[in-house]
Design a protein around this motif. Structure first.
Motif, short mmCIF file in Angstrom:
data_model
loop_
_atom_site.label_atom_id
_atom_site.label_comp_id
_atom_site.label_asym_id
_atom_site.label_seq_id
_atom_site.Cartn_x
_atom_site.Cartn_y
_atom_site.Cartn_z
N ARG A 1 0.87 -1.18 0.00
CA ARG A 1 0.00 0.00 0.00
C ARG A 1 0.90 1.22 0.00
O ARG A 1 2.14 1.09 0.12
N LEU A 2 0.34 2.40 -0.15
CA LEU A 2 1.12 3.63 -0.19
C LEU A 2 2.00 3.74 1.06
O LEU A 2 1.51 3.61 2.18
N GLY A 3 3.29 3.94 0.87
CA GLY A 3 4.23 4.05 1.98
C GLY A 3 4.99 2.78 2.28
O GLY A 3 5.87 2.77 3.14
N CYS A 4 4.67 1.69 1.58
CA CYS A 4 5.25 0.40 1.94
C CYS A 4 6.74 0.32 1.66
O CYS A 4 7.45 -0.45 2.33
N ILE A 5 7.24 1.07 0.69
CA ILE A 5 8.68 1.02 0.40
C ILE A 5 9.47 1.53 1.61
O ILE A 5 10.41 0.89 2.09
N ASN A 6 9.09 2.69 2.10
CA ASN A 6 9.74 3.26 3.28
C ASN A 6 9.62 2.32 4.49
O ASN A 6 10.60 2.05 5.19
N HIS A 7 8.42 1.82 4.73
CA HIS A 7 8.20 0.94 5.88
C HIS A 7 9.03 -0.33 5.77
O HIS A 7 9.60 -0.81 6.76
N ALA A 8 9.10 -0.90 4.57
CA ALA A 8 9.85 -2.13 4.37
C ALA A 8 11.34 -1.92 4.60
O ALA A 8 12.00 -2.68 5.32
N LEU A 9 11.89 -0.87 4.00
CA LEU A 9 13.33 -0.64 4.11
C LEU A 9 13.74 -0.27 5.53
O LEU A 9 14.79 -0.72 6.02
N LEU A 10 12.92 0.51 6.23
CA LEU A 10 13.23 0.86 7.62
C LEU A 10 13.15 -0.37 8.52
O LEU A 10 13.98 -0.55 9.42
N THR A 11 12.15 -1.23 8.29
CA THR A 11 12.01 -2.44 9.09
C THR A 11 13.20 -3.36 8.87
O THR A 11 13.77 -3.92 9.83
N LEU A 12 13.59 -3.55 7.62
CA LEU A 12 14.75 -4.38 7.32
C LEU A 12 16.02 -3.83 7.94
O LEU A 12 16.85 -4.58 8.47
N GLU A 13 16.15 -2.51 7.92
CA GLU A 13 17.31 -1.87 8.54
C GLU A 13 17.35 -2.17 10.04
O GLU A 13 18.42 -2.47 10.61
N ALA A 14 16.21 -2.10 10.69
CA ALA A 14 16.14 -2.36 12.13
C ALA A 14 16.44 -3.82 12.44
O ALA A 14 17.15 -4.13 13.41
N ILE A 15 15.91 -4.73 11.64
CA ILE A 15 16.15 -6.16 11.85
C ILE A 15 17.63 -6.47 11.74
O ILE A 15 18.22 -7.16 12.60
N ARG A 16 18.27 -5.93 10.73
CA ARG A 16 19.70 -6.20 10.52
C ARG A 16 20.54 -5.50 11.56
O ARG A 16 21.57 -6.02 11.99
N HIS A 17 20.09 -4.32 12.02
CA HIS A 17 20.80 -3.62 13.09
C HIS A 17 20.79 -4.47 14.37
O HIS A 17 21.73 -4.41 15.17
N ASP A 18 19.74 -5.25 14.55
CA ASP A 18 19.64 -6.13 15.71
C ASP A 18 20.47 -7.40 15.53
O ASP A 18 20.47 -8.27 16.41
#
Length: 227
Positions: A150-167
């Motif tokens: 849905r609208l905004g999913c690119i930002n949400h996906a990339l930020l979530t992936l960044e957080a997962i990998r940061h962990d």
């Protein structure tokens, strides 16, 4: 020991349960014994004298092994609000040790694969100090990301992936779930996600509407996950 994966989403209401069910069914079709685990759930209703959550009931129904409901969902709260707030209202505290004990009991069964479904997004508070992601990190679980298209999913996906990998966790794969049938430039967004997400692509589930049924697992490439 069962292969265990944690399923998270780019937000709430992106189809985590829908996709987890598809993953479970695809794994069963491949000959594996599968269990579903929903550690924390809010928005539960009283059934047979026990608070039960519809998502957790779905995971229980899709599991290969018959187990009591509480083994699939140790923390269940009635209000459909953030779990840490619901727990406080119930004068309870969500304890990560209990989450780990529940997962250990599932691992002690004959299951080949366990899918653990989160609640909300990646940074879900479970008490005054911890997030559910802290528990996932302590269990060293590989993560599957459900991207709700849905609208905004690119930002949400990339930020979530960044957080997962940061962990420090491995992204085992991601699934695209079309939740908005009217999304503008859907394919262009899909192409951007595929270009920028550096993780195995496990499948794209189109908008199915009333046709969503048990065949949804056919959209999942389980071989890319269970190598």
């Amino acid at each position: 020991m069962a292969n265990t994966f944690f399923v998270t989403g780019t937000d709430t209401e992106v189809g985590k349960t829908f996709v987890t069910r598809a993953l479970m069914q695809a794994a069963i079709e491949s000959g594996r014994k599968v269990l579903g685990y929903k550690p924390v759930a809010s928005g539960c209703e009283l059934q047979d004298g026990e608070l039960k959550n519809s998502d957790a009931l779905t995971l229980q129904a899709c599991s290969s092994i018959t187990l009591p409901y509480a083994m699939h969902n140790p923390y269940a709260f009635a209000p459909a609000i953030a779990p840490h707030i619901a727990a406080a209202q119930a004068n309870e505290s969500i304890n990560v040790a209990r989450l780990s004990e529940g997962l250990a009991r599932l691992k002690a069964t004959a299951a080949d694969v366990i899918f653990v479904e989160g609640a909300g997004g990646w940074r879900l508070p479970i008490n005054d100090r911890q997030y559910l992601s802290d528990w996932v990190k302590s269990e060293h679980l590989p993560v599957i990301l459900v991207v709700g298209a849905r609208l905004g999913c690119i930002n949400h996906a990339l930020l979530t992936l960044e957080a997962i990998r940061h962990d420090g966790l491995v992204v085992a794969g991601w699934v695209l779930n079309q939740i908005d049938p009217t999304m503008s430039q859907y394919q262009a967004n899909v192409d951007t996600l595929k270009q920028r997400i550096k993780a195995p692509f496990l499948g794209e589930i189109p908008w199915l509407g009333e046709q969503a049924n048990d065949s949804v697992h056919n959209f999942i490439d389980i071989a890319a996950l269970l190598k």
